[in-house]
Design a protein around this motif. Sequence first.
Motif, PDB file in Angstrom:
ATOM      1  N   LYS A 245     -12.550  -8.486  13.109  1.00 43.13           N
ATOM      2  CA  LYS A 245     -13.986  -8.518  13.361  1.00 43.13           C
ATOM      3  C   LYS A 245     -14.712  -8.702  12.034  1.00 43.13           C
ATOM      4  O   LYS A 245     -14.494  -9.681  11.349  1.00 43.13           O
ATOM      5  CB  LYS A 245     -14.428  -7.261  14.110  1.00 43.13           C
ATOM      6  N   ASP A 246     -15.559  -7.765  11.648  1.00 46.62           N
ATOM      7  CA  ASP A 246     -16.309  -7.939  10.402  1.00 46.62           C
ATOM      8  C   ASP A 246     -15.706  -7.158   9.244  1.00 46.62           C
ATOM      9  O   ASP A 246     -16.291  -7.090   8.159  1.00 46.62           O
ATOM     10  CB  ASP A 246     -17.768  -7.486  10.594  1.00 46.62           C
ATOM     11  N   LYS A 247     -14.534  -6.553   9.445  1.00 55.69           N
ATOM     12  CA  LYS A 247     -13.940  -5.712   8.406  1.00 55.69           C
ATOM     13  C   LYS A 247     -12.809  -6.434   7.697  1.00 55.69           C
ATOM     14  O   LYS A 247     -11.848  -6.878   8.325  1.00 55.69           O
ATOM     15  CB  LYS A 247     -13.422  -4.405   9.015  1.00 55.69           C
ATOM     16  N   GLN A 248     -12.921  -6.564   6.365  1.00 53.98           N
ATOM     17  CA  GLN A 248     -11.865  -7.169   5.557  1.00 53.98           C
ATOM     18  C   GLN A 248     -10.776  -6.130   5.324  1.00 53.98           C
ATOM     19  O   GLN A 248     -11.007  -5.082   4.726  1.00 53.98           O
ATOM     20  CB  GLN A 248     -12.423  -7.630   4.204  1.00 53.98           C
ATOM     21  N   ILE A 249      -9.551  -6.425   5.798  1.00 56.43           N
ATOM     22  CA  ILE A 249      -8.440  -5.473   5.681  1.00 56.43           C
ATOM     23  C   ILE A 249      -7.678  -5.696   4.384  1.00 56.43           C
ATOM     24  O   ILE A 249      -7.359  -4.747   3.663  1.00 56.43           O
ATOM     25  CB  ILE A 249      -7.485  -5.594   6.876  1.00 56.43           C
ATOM     26  N   ILE A 250      -7.359  -6.940   4.069  1.00 61.60           N
ATOM     27  CA  ILE A 250      -6.738  -7.288   2.787  1.00 61.60           C
ATOM     28  C   ILE A 250      -7.441  -8.508   2.223  1.00 61.60           C
ATOM     29  O   ILE A 250      -7.937  -9.359   2.968  1.00 61.60           O
ATOM     30  CB  ILE A 250      -5.223  -7.559   2.915  1.00 61.60           C
ATOM     31  N   SER A 251      -7.491  -8.574   0.894  1.00 62.80           N
ATOM     32  CA  SER A 251      -8.196  -9.668   0.238  1.00 62.80           C
ATOM     33  C   SER A 251      -7.459 -10.092  -1.023  1.00 62.80           C
ATOM     34  O   SER A 251      -7.159  -9.259  -1.894  1.00 62.80           O
ATOM     35  CB  SER A 251      -9.624  -9.219  -0.131  1.00 62.80           C
ATOM     36  N   ASN A 252      -7.122 -11.385  -1.097  1.00 65.03           N
ATOM     37  CA  ASN A 252      -6.549 -11.981  -2.305  1.00 65.03           C
ATOM     38  C   ASN A 252      -5.275 -11.265  -2.750  1.00 65.03           C
ATOM     39  O   ASN A 252      -5.077 -10.981  -3.931  1.00 65.03           O
ATOM     40  CB  ASN A 252      -7.575 -11.970  -3.436  1.00 65.03           C
ATOM     41  N   ILE A 253      -4.375 -10.998  -1.803  1.00 62.40           N
ATOM     42  CA  ILE A 253      -3.109 -10.320  -2.095  1.00 62.40           C
ATOM     43  C   ILE A 253      -2.069 -11.358  -2.510  1.00 62.40           C
ATOM     44  O   ILE A 253      -1.793 -12.296  -1.768  1.00 62.40           O
ATOM     45  CB  ILE A 253      -2.613  -9.546  -0.853  1.00 62.40           C
ATOM     46  N   SER A 254      -1.483 -11.167  -3.692  1.00 60.13           N
ATOM     47  CA  SER A 254      -0.467 -12.090  -4.198  1.00 60.13           C
ATOM     48  C   SER A 254       0.650 -11.326  -4.888  1.00 60.13           C
ATOM     49  O   SER A 254       0.386 -10.458  -5.727  1.00 60.13           O
ATOM     50  CB  SER A 254      -1.062 -13.090  -5.203  1.00 60.13           C
ATOM     51  N   PHE A 255       1.901 -11.617  -4.522  1.00 54.29           N
ATOM     52  CA  PHE A 255       3.059 -11.060  -5.222  1.00 54.29           C
ATOM     53  C   PHE A 255       4.298 -11.849  -4.818  1.00 54.29           C
ATOM     54  O   PHE A 255       4.267 -12.661  -3.891  1.00 54.29           O
ATOM     55  CB  PHE A 255       3.243  -9.567  -4.921  1.00 54.29           C
ATOM     56  N   GLU A 256       5.394 -11.592  -5.528  1.00 50.42           N
ATOM     57  CA  GLU A 256       6.672 -12.227  -5.241  1.00 50.42           C
ATOM     58  C   GLU A 256       7.748 -11.159  -5.076  1.00 50.42           C
ATOM     59  O   GLU A 256       7.650 -10.067  -5.631  1.00 50.42           O
ATOM     60  CB  GLU A 256       7.089 -13.166  -6.373  1.00 50.42           C
ATOM     61  N   VAL A 257       8.765 -11.508  -4.311  1.00 49.01           N
ATOM     62  CA  VAL A 257       9.964 -10.676  -4.213  1.00 49.01           C
ATOM     63  C   VAL A 257      11.147 -11.561  -4.562  1.00 49.01           C
ATOM     64  O   VAL A 257      11.314 -12.635  -3.979  1.00 49.01           O
ATOM     65  CB  VAL A 257      10.144 -10.071  -2.812  1.00 49.01           C
ATOM     66  N   LYS A 258      11.948 -11.107  -5.520  1.00 47.57           N
ATOM     67  CA  LYS A 258      13.044 -11.916  -6.029  1.00 47.57           C
ATOM     68  C   LYS A 258      14.392 -11.435  -5.517  1.00 47.57           C
ATOM     69  O   LYS A 258      14.551 -10.284  -5.113  1.00 47.57           O
ATOM     70  CB  LYS A 258      13.031 -11.905  -7.562  1.00 47.57           C
ATOM     71  N   GLN A 259      15.335 -12.327  -5.543  1.00 45.96           N
ATOM     72  CA  GLN A 259      16.694 -12.022  -5.105  1.00 45.96           C
ATOM     73  C   GLN A 259      17.249 -10.846  -5.909  1.00 45.96           C
ATOM     74  O   GLN A 259      17.162 -10.811  -7.135  1.00 45.96           O
ATOM     75  CB  GLN A 259      17.581 -13.251  -5.297  1.00 45.96           C
ATOM     76  N   GLY A 260      17.818  -9.874  -5.204  1.00 48.60           N
ATOM     77  CA  GLY A 260      18.499  -8.776  -5.874  1.00 48.60           C
ATOM     78  C   GLY A 260      17.603  -7.700  -6.450  1.00 48.60           C
ATOM     79  O   GLY A 260      18.088  -6.818  -7.162  1.00 48.60           O
ATOM     80  N   GLU A 261      16.313  -7.724  -6.144  1.00 48.61           N
ATOM     81  CA  GLU A 261      15.429  -6.684  -6.663  1.00 48.61           C
ATOM     82  C   GLU A 261      14.887  -5.817  -5.533  1.00 48.61           C
ATOM     83  O   GLU A 261      14.831  -6.225  -4.373  1.00 48.61           O
ATOM     84  CB  GLU A 261      14.267  -7.282  -7.453  1.00 48.61           C
ATOM     85  N   ILE A 262      14.494  -4.604  -5.907  1.00 51.26           N
ATOM     86  CA  ILE A 262      13.803  -3.702  -4.989  1.00 51.26           C
ATOM     87  C   ILE A 262      12.344  -3.680  -5.405  1.00 51.26           C
ATOM     88  O   ILE A 262      11.998  -3.211  -6.484  1.00 51.26           O
ATOM     89  CB  ILE A 262      14.399  -2.289  -5.030  1.00 51.26           C
ATOM     90  N   MET A 263      11.512  -4.239  -4.564  1.00 50.71           N
ATOM     91  CA  MET A 263      10.082  -4.356  -4.821  1.00 50.71           C
ATOM     92  C   MET A 263       9.352  -3.388  -3.896  1.00 50.71           C
ATOM     93  O   MET A 263       9.476  -3.468  -2.671  1.00 50.71           O
ATOM     94  CB  MET A 263       9.631  -5.796  -4.548  1.00 50.71           C
ATOM     95  N   ALA A 264       8.609  -2.451  -4.460  1.00 50.95           N
ATOM     96  CA  ALA A 264       7.885  -1.472  -3.659  1.00 50.95           C
ATOM     97  C   ALA A 264       6.463  -1.944  -3.404  1.00 50.95           C
ATOM     98  O   ALA A 264       5.799  -2.448  -4.313  1.00 50.95           O
ATOM     99  CB  ALA A 264       7.862  -0.121  -4.371  1.00 50.95           C
ATOM    100  N   ILE A 265       6.008  -1.798  -2.166  1.00 54.06           N
ATOM    101  CA  ILE A 265       4.607  -2.050  -1.837  1.00 54.06           C
ATOM    102  C   ILE A 265       4.011  -0.706  -1.414  1.00 54.06           C
ATOM    103  O   ILE A 265       4.492  -0.063  -0.485  1.00 54.06           O
ATOM    104  CB  ILE A 265       4.448  -3.129  -0.743  1.00 54.06           C
ATOM    105  N   LEU A 266       3.001  -0.264  -2.159  1.00 54.96           N
ATOM    106  CA  LEU A 266       2.471   1.085  -2.028  1.00 54.96           C
ATOM    107  C   LEU A 266       0.983   1.056  -1.734  1.00 54.96           C
ATOM    108  O   LEU A 266       0.305   0.066  -1.972  1.00 54.96           O
ATOM    109  CB  LEU A 266       2.707   1.879  -3.317  1.00 54.96           C
ATOM    110  N   GLY A 267       0.501   2.189  -1.262  1.00 62.69           N
ATOM    111  CA  GLY A 267      -0.927   2.341  -1.021  1.00 62.69           C
ATOM    112  C   GLY A 267      -1.169   3.475  -0.061  1.00 62.69           C
ATOM    113  O   GLY A 267      -0.295   3.816   0.746  1.00 62.69           O
TER     114      GLY A 267
END
Length: 310
Positions: A15-37
């Motif tokens: 609706k009129d609520k922005q939930i995420i904006s301009n989110i950019s990241f990468e996940v590479k082979q063999g790594e543990i990437m945490a997404i937090l919040g």
Amino acid sequence: MNTILTVENLGKSFKDKQIISNISFEVKQGEIMAILGPNGAGKSTTIRNIMGIMYPDEGKVMFPNAYNHSIPKNKIGYLPEERGLYKNVKVMDILLYLAELKDYPLDRAKQRALDYLKKFDLEGKEKVSVEELSKGMGQKVQFIASIIHEPELLILDEPFSGLDPVSQELFKQEIRQLAQHGTAILLSSHQMNLVEEMADRLFMIHHGKKVIYGDMDTVKTEYANFKCTIHGKNDRYELEGLPYVQRVEQVNNQHILYLDKEVDPVKWLKQLPDHLDVQELTLDRISLHEIFIDIATDKQVLQRAGEKHA
């Protein structure tokens, strides 16, 4: 390392609520990437866009090794926060069914299922229905279901929730082993001590926007480098007057001294007054938990690199 997943300028509104904006990241082979919040930050929306459960209003989700960079669903494993397996189906049947949905050979899936059931102390449970399992056992089965098809990207949303310490350790070992064998892992969890222990890099969202992105050491060095905890009957005002002390927090006879970025910890310790009452002293770096709380509560009391407090 090859990039398995690229999230580029992702945006999503309801609706009129922005939930995420301009989110950019990468996940590479063999790594543990945490997404937090914190709750409501936009983590689940981001994950659902990656999985193709919903589609972004802006930006792209790309898998560089896939055809047309589209979502290769047979190469993704997903353990959702909301657990859900068919309750009246036998364990082996549900594992083979989910493997078949991923176009994975059933003979290999059966052997992998038996191997993992044994590893997770569920040997002999393959003919038991899901509804007969304890919560912890059910979580183990769902974890097996997320990796049975040997995914290139594994997305884990609160994988440690509800597990006892022994099972947590088992999951940690398996997640590390998967990463060592090349699986790219995107990990979402509120258990900061486990994230700090396991993650190679992290991406933190707050109010739907990026606030932190980088490897663990770099992230931690953006904040006050050290803190010193002293147990003893001491004068807070005297401790606040010590060199390089940014601020002091007191709980009964415990004082936590947050130190400036420029401090040399060894020299600083040698300069502590001889008359201090020291029943116990620890010197360590700011924890990821403290960084998370500072950002999630908008306190902004931790010192970032290059900042000084008057």
